[in-house]
Design an enzyme around this catalytic site. Structure first.
Site, PDB file in Angstrom:
ATOM      1  N   ASP A   1       0.694  -1.289   0.164  1.00 36.83           N
ATOM      2  CA  ASP A   1      -0.043  -0.011  -0.478  1.00 36.83           C
ATOM      3  C   ASP A   1       1.067   1.582  -0.467  1.00 36.83           C
ATOM      4  O   ASP A   1       2.094   0.935  -0.028  1.00 36.83           O
ATOM      5  CB  ASP A   1      -0.748   0.035   1.423  1.00 36.83           C
ATOM      6  CG  ASP A   1      -2.071  -1.034   1.175  1.00 36.83           C
ATOM      7  OD1 ASP A   1      -2.776  -1.378   0.020  1.00 36.83           O
ATOM      8  OD2 ASP A   1      -2.863  -1.440   2.097  1.00 36.83           O
TER       9      ASP A   1
ATOM     10  N   TYR B   1       6.121  -9.653   7.016  1.00 40.77           N
ATOM     11  CA  TYR B   1       6.707  -8.809   7.025  1.00 40.77           C
ATOM     12  C   TYR B   1       7.574  -7.792   8.497  1.00 40.77           C
ATOM     13  O   TYR B   1       6.747  -9.069   9.099  1.00 40.77           O
ATOM     14  CB  TYR B   1       5.010  -7.626   6.463  1.00 40.77           C
ATOM     15  CG  TYR B   1       4.594  -7.948   5.076  1.00 40.77           C
ATOM     16  CD1 TYR B   1       4.682  -6.355   5.188  1.00 40.77           C
ATOM     17  CD2 TYR B   1       4.056  -8.990   4.869  1.00 40.77           C
ATOM     18  CE1 TYR B   1       4.268  -5.967   3.827  1.00 40.77           C
ATOM     19  CE2 TYR B   1       3.480  -8.407   3.453  1.00 40.77           C
ATOM     20  CZ  TYR B   1       3.856  -7.433   3.438  1.00 40.77           C
ATOM     21  OH  TYR B   1       3.719  -7.306   1.776  1.00 40.77           O
TER      22      TYR B   1
END
Length: 289
Positions: free
Chosen positions: A63, A124
């Site tokens: 994003d 992540y």
């Protein structure tokens, strides 16, 4: 998205990283905002002196504002273009790309490779500081400041209930026709020597806003606003809870993408496209990343 490369083309794997602060995410957008995909495709077209744009397929579409240290993409190039540029492509891209995105390797991919569908996990990291003075100015673009002291043990206790295969609808922004069933393989927090709390979040795939929603829930536990069993109860309820905040994107970095052995790549891509269900639960069509 096929694993079959068109005749006359070569599939090239790109390993890359970027600072997401000034990008409107990975994927190209109709409004013409600056994106990572757009910058790399423009650079490829320029350095290969091509009239057409060769489209990239990426392991994880990050994003706006999210960083990547170990992103992976692939691009199918004409055999002649690859033969001419393969040995100097990385250096030429370095001279053309802006300084906030780098391509580190460009190599011919093995048969069956698909950067998105062949991946078996993505890892992540989310970084937070609870220091009363705030964030080190040199790290401000990569670390979130949480203005409450955080209990590391409580956050790790909360994380345990979220591991495994679940429907993460309560922690995802729904997309039409996409399943929210995921297998969360690792979720743990540690406090680094510099005091920064770092979450490691690893799954076979992630749905939209999943990592930042999970982090938001655990921060609420860490600062004492909710008990350690609350994130698990939210997960079991299967609906968005207004108390679960999607934390800001700048603390999030895609660190690494994992792939199976070369001979298993094609089979993994087929498996990743299958609809996913839990016992007694039906799912929508696959396609969420």
């Amino acid at each position: 998205m096929s694993e079959q490369v068109e005749p006359g083309f070569v599939r090239v794997r790109l390993d890359l990283s970027y600072d997401g602060r000034d990008f409107s995410g990975w994927a190209k957008q109709r409004q013409g905002q600056r994106t990572v995909q757009g910058e790399i495709e423009d650079a490829l077209r320029t350095v290969t002196r091509s009239r057409e744009t060769y489209e990239l397929t990426v392991a994880g579409r990050t994003d706006s504002g999210v960083h990547a240290r170990g992103q992976v993409a692939h691009v199918d190039l004409p055999e002649g273009v690859w033969a001419e540029h393969r040995d100097k492509l990385v250096r030429r891209l370095a001279g053309r790309l802006p300084h906030d995105v780098r391509v580190w390797k460009a190599e011919e991919a093995p048969a069956g490779f698909n950067a998105r569908f062949a991946a078996i996990w993505r890892r992540y990291a989310y970084r937070v500081t609870d220091h009363p003075g705030g964030v080190d100015p040199l790290l401000r673009g990569h670390v979130l400041w949480h203005d409450w002291t955080l209990d590391l043990d409580a956050m790790n206790t909360a994380a345990e209930a979220l591991l495994g295969e679940h429907d993460f609808a309560a922690y995802c922004k729904r997309r039409e026709g996409a399943t929210t069933i995921r297998t969360l393989q690792e979720l743990r927090w540690e406090r680094r020597p510099d005091g920064i709390l770092e979450a490691t979040v690893k799954a076979d795939a992630f749905c939209h806003n999943m990592v930042r929603s999970l982090v938001g829930a655990m921060l609420f536990v860490g600062d004492g606003h909710r008990p350690p069993d609350w994130p698990g109860k939210v997960l079991a309820a299967g609906v968005r809870d207004s108390a679960v905040h999607v934390v800001r994107p700048h603390g999030l970095t895609l660190e690494e993408v994992g792939y199976p052995a070369d001979e298993l790549l094609a089979a993994r891509s087929v498996e990743a496209r299958n609809k996913r269900t839990l016992p007694g639960v039906s799912s929508g069509a696959a396609g969420c990343c």
